[in-house]
Design a protein around this motif. Sequence first.
Motif, PDB file in Angstrom:
ATOM      1  N   LEU A  53       0.600  -1.265  -0.221  1.00  0.00           N
ATOM      2  CA  LEU A  53       0.196  -0.191   0.285  1.00  0.00           C
ATOM      3  C   LEU A  53       1.016   1.251  -0.122  1.00  0.00           C
ATOM      4  CD1 LEU A  53      -2.732  -1.095   2.413  1.00  0.00           C
ATOM      5  CD2 LEU A  53      -2.755   0.130   0.051  1.00  0.00           C
ATOM      6  N   TYR A  54       2.299   1.346  -0.635  1.00  0.00           N
ATOM      7  CA  TYR A  54       2.977   2.165  -0.261  1.00  0.00           C
ATOM      8  C   TYR A  54       4.089   1.643  -1.457  1.00  0.00           C
ATOM      9  CZ  TYR A  54       7.578   4.652   0.833  1.00  0.00           C
ATOM     10  OH  TYR A  54       8.535   5.302   0.853  1.00  0.00           O
ATOM     11  N   PRO A  55       4.289   3.273  -2.385  1.00  0.00           N
ATOM     12  CA  PRO A  55       3.788   3.925  -1.908  1.00  0.00           C
ATOM     13  C   PRO A  55       2.303   4.578  -3.109  1.00  0.00           C
ATOM     14  CG  PRO A  55       5.553   4.622  -3.612  1.00  0.00           C
ATOM     15  CD  PRO A  55       5.478   3.530  -3.458  1.00  0.00           C
ATOM     16  N   SER A  56       1.624   5.545  -2.514  1.00  0.00           N
ATOM     17  CA  SER A  56       0.305   5.211  -2.870  1.00  0.00           C
ATOM     18  C   SER A  56      -1.322   6.466  -3.016  1.00  0.00           C
ATOM     19  CB  SER A  56      -1.015   4.728  -2.744  1.00  0.00           C
ATOM     20  OG  SER A  56      -0.781   4.051  -1.269  1.00  0.00           O
ATOM     21  N   SER A  57      -1.851   6.985  -3.659  1.00  0.00           N
ATOM     22  CA  SER A  57      -2.967   7.916  -2.757  1.00  0.00           C
ATOM     23  C   SER A  57      -3.307   7.691  -1.628  1.00  0.00           C
ATOM     24  CB  SER A  57      -3.814   8.265  -4.341  1.00  0.00           C
ATOM     25  OG  SER A  57      -3.160   8.340  -5.435  1.00  0.00           O
ATOM     26  N   PHE A  58      -3.239   6.129  -1.879  1.00  0.00           N
ATOM     27  CA  PHE A  58      -4.139   5.520  -0.241  1.00  0.00           C
ATOM     28  C   PHE A  58      -3.403   5.913   0.965  1.00  0.00           C
ATOM     29  CE2 PHE A  58      -4.466   2.270   2.824  1.00  0.00           C
ATOM     30  CZ  PHE A  58      -5.685   2.526   3.053  1.00  0.00           C
TER      31      PHE A  58
END
Length: 302
Positions: A162-167
Amino acid sequence: MSNISSPASRGRAVLHLLWTTGPSAAWITVFLVLPSLYLVSMAFLTNGTYGQPEMPLSVDSFRQLAGYGFLGWSPGNLHTLLRSLYYTLFSTALTVLVAYPVAYYISTARPSLRVVMLLAIVVPSWTNQVIRAFGWMNLLAPGTPISTLASWLGLASPELGLYPSSFAVMLGLVYNFLPFMVLPLYSAFEKLDLSQLEAARDLYASPLRAFFAAILPQTLPGLLAGLVLVMIPAFGMYVVPELLGGGRAMMIGNLVATQFSDGANWPYGAAGSILMLVATLLGIWLLRRLGRRLGGGEEVVI
């Protein structure tokens, strides 16, 4: 009556006014007004060989900010601005959705537990933002329980996590600014008149209708204060999108910081700072209008 209007009384009143308001006025002048004026003057200068501003006067920095360069117009800065607005508005909405039930639950808890709950909300914000961002980087990295659950649900790739991401950026913004929304709402909930809520229930109002009719008007001052404390710093946030976005979720704050470091174009960065300042003033003006329209009283005016 003559003593009140005497020159000595007026002199003491002026001295008292200077003594009470002088330090705050000096603080605002030194740390807000003068730097803003310096940025405004810098934005209208020409970019020098090494990025420092120099004469003659020019509006090239504003043209670059609007997207005009050697190759014509580019929508890159417009996308950055829209991305900043999107992250700010969406993260603020999520913060409100989380903060309302949390603040209400804390206000209805036993007095001995309220202090502990408030400390649990506030104490993490005492840690440096960079440390907190690195903590979320470790929690959202591939192979962690959160990323494993997300990949099992089909929400993320097992190799990327989940990293890196907009979430990750959204989560970081909500986590960073949640205390600034919970505390004003908690203060408003402490003054809540429950008889209005009981009256709404007696009139067979649905939970949603009771919230908008009885709870929202009473907590509106806290909500507006929280919006100011969350939206303004979120719009210019630098650390969270830089670390949790991995350089792929640039906001306006990152654009400005880059021009004062890697980009070496101080007038361009100053023009971006002016844009952030204008957006801040516009946001405060809109919230003032919203407060007057919804509340109709001075209590909710920012």
